[in-house]
Design a protein around this motif. Structure first.
Motif, PDB file in Angstrom:
ATOM      1  N   MET A  47       0.813  -1.207   0.000  1.00 60.31           N
ATOM      2  CA  MET A  47       0.000   0.000   0.000  1.00 60.31           C
ATOM      3  C   MET A  47       0.850   1.263   0.000  1.00 60.31           C
ATOM      4  N   VAL A  48       2.095   1.164  -0.512  1.00 60.99           N
ATOM      5  CA  VAL A  48       2.968   2.335  -0.534  1.00 60.99           C
ATOM      6  C   VAL A  48       2.360   3.443  -1.381  1.00 60.99           C
ATOM      7  N   ASP A  49       1.718   3.067  -2.509  1.00 62.43           N
ATOM      8  CA  ASP A  49       1.083   4.099  -3.328  1.00 62.43           C
ATOM      9  C   ASP A  49       0.005   4.833  -2.555  1.00 62.43           C
ATOM     10  N   ALA A  50      -0.706   4.121  -1.669  1.00 62.16           N
ATOM     11  CA  ALA A  50      -1.723   4.752  -0.835  1.00 62.16           C
ATOM     12  C   ALA A  50      -1.091   5.688   0.189  1.00 62.16           C
ATOM     13  N   VAL A  51       0.010   5.254   0.805  1.00 65.06           N
ATOM     14  CA  VAL A  51       0.708   6.079   1.792  1.00 65.06           C
ATOM     15  C   VAL A  51       1.225   7.362   1.142  1.00 65.06           C
ATOM     16  N   VAL A  52       1.771   7.234  -0.069  1.00 68.74           N
ATOM     17  CA  VAL A  52       2.279   8.406  -0.793  1.00 68.74           C
ATOM     18  C   VAL A  52       1.148   9.386  -1.082  1.00 68.74           C
ATOM     19  N   GLN A  53       0.017   8.880  -1.559  1.00 65.91           N
ATOM     20  CA  GLN A  53      -1.069   9.784  -1.916  1.00 65.91           C
ATOM     21  C   GLN A  53      -1.614  10.515  -0.691  1.00 65.91           C
ATOM     22  N   VAL A  54      -1.799   9.805   0.407  1.00 67.91           N
ATOM     23  CA  VAL A  54      -2.299  10.449   1.628  1.00 67.91           C
ATOM     24  C   VAL A  54      -1.343  11.548   2.077  1.00 67.91           C
ATOM     25  N   PHE A  55      -0.047  11.238   2.071  1.00 70.39           N
ATOM     26  CA  PHE A  55       0.939  12.232   2.506  1.00 70.39           C
ATOM     27  C   PHE A  55       0.951  13.444   1.576  1.00 70.39           C
ATOM     28  N   LEU A  56       0.906  13.202   0.269  1.00 68.62           N
ATOM     29  CA  LEU A  56       0.932  14.317  -0.677  1.00 68.62           C
ATOM     30  C   LEU A  56      -0.281  15.223  -0.516  1.00 68.62           C
ATOM     31  N   GLU A  57      -1.448  14.644  -0.265  1.00 69.45           N
ATOM     32  CA  GLU A  57      -2.633  15.475  -0.075  1.00 69.45           C
ATOM     33  C   GLU A  57      -2.518  16.310   1.193  1.00 69.45           C
ATOM     34  N   LYS A  58      -2.016  15.706   2.265  1.00 73.12           N
ATOM     35  CA  LYS A  58      -1.830  16.463   3.503  1.00 73.12           C
ATOM     36  C   LYS A  58      -0.768  17.549   3.321  1.00 73.12           C
ATOM     37  N   LEU A  59       0.277  17.213   2.607  1.00 71.17           N
ATOM     38  CA  LEU A  59       1.354  18.169   2.394  1.00 71.17           C
ATOM     39  C   LEU A  59       0.875  19.344   1.542  1.00 71.17           C
ATOM     40  N   SER A  84       4.234   8.036 -10.884  1.00 74.49           N
ATOM     41  CA  SER A  84       3.973   7.556 -12.239  1.00 74.49           C
ATOM     42  C   SER A  84       4.342   6.086 -12.431  1.00 74.49           C
ATOM     43  N   PHE A  85       5.307   5.572 -11.651  1.00 75.01           N
ATOM     44  CA  PHE A  85       5.655   4.157 -11.805  1.00 75.01           C
ATOM     45  C   PHE A  85       5.474   3.353 -10.509  1.00 75.01           C
ATOM     46  N   LEU A  86       4.924   4.007  -9.471  1.00 73.26           N
ATOM     47  CA  LEU A  86       4.800   3.330  -8.183  1.00 73.26           C
ATOM     48  C   LEU A  86       3.756   2.216  -8.217  1.00 73.26           C
ATOM     49  N   LYS A  87       2.705   2.397  -9.028  1.00 73.61           N
ATOM     50  CA  LYS A  87       1.657   1.385  -9.092  1.00 73.61           C
ATOM     51  C   LYS A  87       2.200   0.043  -9.578  1.00 73.61           C
ATOM     52  N   ASP A  88       3.074   0.084 -10.596  1.00 74.61           N
ATOM     53  CA  ASP A  88       3.678  -1.156 -11.093  1.00 74.61           C
ATOM     54  C   ASP A  88       4.563  -1.795 -10.031  1.00 74.61           C
ATOM     55  N   ALA A  89       5.276  -0.966  -9.277  1.00 73.23           N
ATOM     56  CA  ALA A  89       6.156  -1.485  -8.228  1.00 73.23           C
ATOM     57  C   ALA A  89       5.347  -2.174  -7.136  1.00 73.23           C
ATOM     58  N   PRO A 102       1.289  12.047 -12.532  1.00 67.74           N
ATOM     59  CA  PRO A 102       0.593  10.846 -12.051  1.00 67.74           C
ATOM     60  C   PRO A 102      -0.702  10.612 -12.818  1.00 67.74           C
ATOM     61  N   VAL A 103      -1.000   9.334 -13.062  1.00 70.98           N
ATOM     62  CA  VAL A 103      -2.174   8.995 -13.863  1.00 70.98           C
ATOM     63  C   VAL A 103      -3.297   8.393 -13.032  1.00 70.98           C
ATOM     64  N   TYR A 104      -3.138   8.373 -11.713  1.00 72.35           N
ATOM     65  CA  TYR A 104      -4.180   7.770 -10.887  1.00 72.35           C
ATOM     66  C   TYR A 104      -5.505   8.465 -11.125  1.00 72.35           C
ATOM     67  N   GLY A 105      -6.530   7.647 -11.358  1.00 69.82           N
ATOM     68  CA  GLY A 105      -7.873   8.183 -11.468  1.00 69.82           C
ATOM     69  C   GLY A 105      -8.293   8.535 -12.888  1.00 69.82           C
ATOM     70  N   CYS A 106      -7.357   8.517 -13.865  1.00 69.65           N
ATOM     71  CA  CYS A 106      -7.725   8.936 -15.210  1.00 69.65           C
ATOM     72  C   CYS A 106      -8.706   7.956 -15.850  1.00 69.65           C
ATOM     73  N   ASN A 107      -8.677   6.683 -15.412  1.00 68.99           N
ATOM     74  CA  ASN A 107      -9.617   5.709 -15.971  1.00 68.99           C
ATOM     75  C   ASN A 107     -10.588   5.225 -14.902  1.00 68.99           C
ATOM     76  N   ASP A 108     -10.813   6.071 -13.908  1.00 65.85           N
ATOM     77  CA  ASP A 108     -11.685   5.712 -12.798  1.00 65.85           C
ATOM     78  C   ASP A 108     -12.943   6.571 -12.870  1.00 65.85           C
ATOM     79  N   LEU A 109     -14.110   5.905 -12.866  1.00 67.70           N
ATOM     80  CA  LEU A 109     -15.370   6.627 -13.061  1.00 67.70           C
ATOM     81  C   LEU A 109     -16.094   6.925 -11.757  1.00 67.70           C
ATOM     82  N   SER A 110     -15.359   7.025 -10.653  1.00 64.83           N
ATOM     83  CA  SER A 110     -15.995   7.068  -9.339  1.00 64.83           C
ATOM     84  C   SER A 110     -16.387   8.449  -8.872  1.00 64.83           C
ATOM     85  N   GLN A 111     -16.156   9.489  -9.679  1.00 64.04           N
ATOM     86  CA  GLN A 111     -16.266  10.844  -9.168  1.00 64.04           C
ATOM     87  C   GLN A 111     -17.616  11.146  -8.500  1.00 64.04           C
TER      88      GLN A 111
END
Length: 849
Positions: free
Chosen positions: A1-13, A43-48, A140-149
């Motif tokens: 869940m490193v990609d999740a940890v990164v996103q949470v931190f970036l939003e708080k930052l 950009s490449f964390l999801k694959d990792a 970052p491409v997270y969410g570009c193919n996600d229809l959850s808005q």
């Protein structure tokens, strides 16, 4: 869940850097450098993340990266806290964090520089391992193919099933043929095959409800006790039975069932020792066609529990046609169930699920959120094939589908999903507790134009629509209130949580723990990483917290979430609460249903970061302290079901960020220190309000406009119980208390008037979609209720309950509510010509097919 940890931190930052903060500005340069590195890495964390389970070297790098980000987030939180409360410099609080003689600013700057350098190294190592260039990386491409808005609610009917009609009919025929003794039926098959779904379809069938006078559903976990089984049976019969021993429990069960035809479902039975079942079955009344349905993965289990071969049902894998039907109902739900251009590749994906309903539902839920593009669907199919190269059997296909669905989650939903790891097997979980936890820990994405609670509900819908969590209970209008997870899904959640140190059964080195009676205080003392401690009791149970455990609850300085609800403490509760004030980063505090909570100590005034405070079901709570009105970040305040609480403190209208206010009782004219209803006019962000009015003098003549301008208000519950008079003055005041026009749901309880309020009409409430009226004196509706030729109600869900005098024509109601889809009517004997011919009965309510 490193990609999740990164996103949470970036939003708080990002949010922190936008604030004018003196202390944070000293480290702005370091934080901005961190931000730059992590944005590039996304950009490449999801694959990792996807590959780390197979590559030990990559996994080690990711673990190191995760811990660095958590440390940076804690430093950021300290900077924000110190910016708001400069007194902490002089109280020695900093010395507890950095117990050296070097200045705090120097140590912080030095450590941020070290973290930055290590993250650069990690980024280069990951990029090299993946064979990608770290130069000129795209955004970052997270969410570009996600229809959850905009999906804040389920997109499809979660109660729909496919291919089980014959299974249901077969078991019903067996039940209707039962006579002497107790008929025992077994439903056997591998995990995810639909055993529980078949049993639920039978259990909730209208004909079955009519045949059996008593019905009991018992989820049998792998770690059950005989007493737990019997208490669960009694709860189904309306008896809590907290203190009884085994003999007394069985006697009570027998007494409730004596002379009745009953049905018991024992779901998901494990183990090989069935002495508990022999004792219970011996104590049950026999005859009358009473029956027991047992579901299990193991055929030997049901045989040893007394099921004959001819009464064992083995659900089959879904046919190709039914597999495709189930998949497209979910995957193409937003497009009416059809998408011809993707049918061929969709069927290839479905074939990998091997006819397993759970796998099909989860993969369908995943594809629901993908854009209808061939190459995106082909990518999913290729990942599936990669997972199944070694072994293509059904069980491996199921686990591959679950893992793939997790891998494809947006980062924030990964964190939300892993929260289910804390709850015990077969636990029914409150949606409210989950959403508040996610908000408190920062898992909910921050959006400037959306309320936080609405965004939290979107996260919940994102998991339900993906079929990763199962719906247990809904309100009358279909809103989900409780949920659970399938035991196969739970296996996956526990594995990932353990790998990522989110939660571990041994409690060592993880950041989240469930509070239960047998919690070892050493786990709390030794683990300073904890971010969340939550009560995870099952329905009807309470935590009995030992003194040593209670004293250790506040050991973790960076705790964000503390939920000690449904708990009884051996030590003084006030003493524990005094220690909570040391948790300066706390954002969510739940004291709901704690015993005996009489008052909140003055020390809690220091919790300036609180966003959510829940003291519901604290019947002995007499007052709320005045310092509550200084909690400027507060978004949720729940004081519902606090019978001794007379009113809330004056100045509540200063809480301008409040979105949810439950259990609000306006102060009377003689309560000078209480909050008057007129203060609500300042709560412009309020989305949900539960209002309790008991006397006319709680609404001043100049306060009747308190609600009408609350433009964000979507849900209003108004209880008008007046025990002091005939209610005429109260009726007059409430009739002038107009709700806002954009209201979406209204619940009106104990209204004392014979005629409904004049504002309850389709002109005043044109956006109303759900209406519940219960337990009042209403005999007729105000003439304006019926609208006119051009204006009718847009109500889709209606509940009328315990209205003994209501004598209107049901046909007239249907005529003025042409959009009605869900109807719940009970204890309304005077409701004329009530008919539900246009509705189908399912799950205890009438729904339009």
């Amino acid at each position: 869940m490193v990609d999740a940890v990164v996103q949470v931190f970036l939003e708080k930052l990002l949010k922190a850097l936008s604030e004018e903060s003196h202390i944070l500005s000293e480290f702005r340069d370091q934080f901005e450098k961190l931000q730059s590195q992590l944005v590039l890495m996304q950009s490449f964390l999801k694959d990792a993340v996807r590959l780390k389970s197979k590559k030990e070297t990559l996994r080690t790098i990711m673990v190191d990266l995760r811990e660095l980000i958590f440390e940076a987030e804690d430093i950021l939180a300290d900077c924000q806290l110190l910016s708001r409360d400069k007194d902490l410099f002089s109280t020695g609080w900093l010395m507890c964090i950095y117990p050296t003689k070097l200045p705090w600013q120097y140590q912080t700057g030095k450590r941020l520089k070290e973290i930055h350098e290590k993250i650069i190294t990690n980024k280069q190592d990951i990029a090299t391992y993946l064979g990608v260039s770290i130069l000129n990386q795209p955004e970052p491409v997270y969410g570009c193919n996600d229809l959850s808005q905009n999906w804040s609610s389920p997109v499809y009917d979660h109660t729909q099933v496919v291919g089980l009609e014959d299974d249901k009919r077969k078991i019903k025929d067996w039940l209707f043929g039962a006579d002497d003794g107790i008929l025992k039926i077994g439903v056997v098959g591998m995990g995810g095959l639909g055993k529980t779904t078949v049993a639920q379809e039978v259990f909730n069938d209208r004909e079955i409800e009519g045949r059996f006078e008593r019905r009991m559903w018992v989820s049998v976990s792998q770690t059950f006790t005989e007493e737990q089984i019997m208490r669960s049976m009694l709860r189904n019969l309306g008896d809590a039975s907290v203190g009884d021993d085994r003999t007394e429990l069985l006697r009570k069960i027998n007494q409730y069932l004596q002379g009745k035809r009953y049905l018991i479902v024992l779901d998901d039975v494990w183990g090989h020792d069935f002495a508990w079942w022999y004792r219970i079955s011996e104590g049950l009344p026999k005859g009358n066609g009473s029956s027991v349905i047992i579901t299990s993965r193991n055929e030997e289990v049901v045989q040893k529990m007394g099921v004959y071969e001819e009464r064992i049902h083995r659900p089959k894998f879904l046919s190709k046609a039914n597999s495709w039907l189930l998949f497209r109902k979910i995957a193409f739900a937003a497009r009416g169930g059809e998408c011809p251009e993707l049918e061929d590749i969709g069927k290839e994906i479905v074939d990998k699920c091997k006819g397993l309903p759970l796998a099909i539902k989860v993969v369908g839920g995943m594809m629901l959120y993908k854009l209808p593009r061939y190459h995106e669907w082909k990518r999913i199919l290729d990942h599936f094939r990669d997972e199944l190269k070694e072994n293509d059997d059904s069980e491996r296909g199921l686990m591959a589908s679950l893992q793939l669905s997790y891998d494809e989650l947006p980062p924030n939903l990964k964190s939300c999903f892993l929260c289910f790891s804390l709850f015990p097997e077969d636990c029914v979980i409150s949606k409210e507790q989950l959403v508040y936890w996610w908000i408190g820990e920062g898992f909910v994405p921050l959006r400037s134009n959306r309320s936080t609670t609405e965004a939290g509900e979107d996260c919940f819908s994102g998991l339900t629509n993906r079929c990763l969590i199962e719906v247990v209970d809904k309100t009358y209008n279909g809103t989900i209130s409780t949920c659970a997870i399938h035991d196969m899904v739970r296996d996956l959640v526990l594995k990932i949580s353990d790998d990522d140190a989110f939660f571990r059964k041994d409690g060592i080195g993880c950041r989240h723990l469930g509070i239960k009676s047998d919690l070892d205080p050493k786990l709390l003392i030794a683990n300073r990483k904890l971010r969340a401690l939550l009560s995870t009791t099952k329905t009807g149970e309470v935590n009995k917290i030992a003194s040593r455990t209670a004293k250790a609850l506040c050991q973790s300085r960076y705790l964000r979430v503390l939920d000690i609800s449904k708990s009884i403490f051996e030590t003084s509760l006030s003493g524990i609460l005094n220690h909570i004030c040391s948790l300066q980063h706390l954002t969510y505090l739940s004291l709901s249903n704690t015993h005996p909570l009489v008052q909140l100590p003055s020390s809690l005034e220091k919790l300036s970061n609180l966003q959510i405070m829940d003291v519901s079901y604290c019947q002995n709570l007499k007052t709320l302290p005045s310092y509550i009105v200084t909690f400027k970040k507060l978004k949720v305040l729940d004081v519902s079901h606090c019978g001794s609480l007379e009113c809330l403190p004056k100045g509540l209208g200063r809480l301008s960020n409040l979105e949810v206010l439950l259990g609000f009782r306006p102060a009377r004219s003689d309560q000078s220190e209480g909050c008057r209803i007129g203060e609500l006019i300042n709560l412009t962000k309020l989305r949900s309000l539960e209002l309790q009015i008991t006397r006319a003098d709680e609404i001043g003549d100049n306060e009747v406009n308190a609600l009408v301008n609350l433009q964000e208000l979507q849900y209003l519950s108004m209880s008008c119980f007046d025990s002091n008079s005939d209610g005429s003055d109260l009726i007059t005041k409430v009739d002038k208390l107009f709700p806002p026009q954009q209201l979406h749901e209204l619940c009106l309880q104990y209204y004392p008037g014979k005629m409904s309020p004049k504002w309850l009409n389709p002109i005043s409430l044109p956006m109303l979609r759900s209406l519940s009226i219960s337990s009042g004196d209403i005999a007729e509706f105000h003439p304006s209720f019926w609208g006119d030729d051009n204006i009718v109600w847009k109500i889709e869900a209606l509940m009328l309950e315990s209205l003994s005098d209501l004598g209107v024509e049901w046909s007239s109601l249907q005529q003025v509510m042409p959009s009605l889809r869900i109807v719940t009517v009970s204890w309304c004997p005077e409701l004329e010509s009530f008919s539900v011919e246009d509705f189908g009965y399912k799950g205890g309510v009438w729904k339009k097919e």
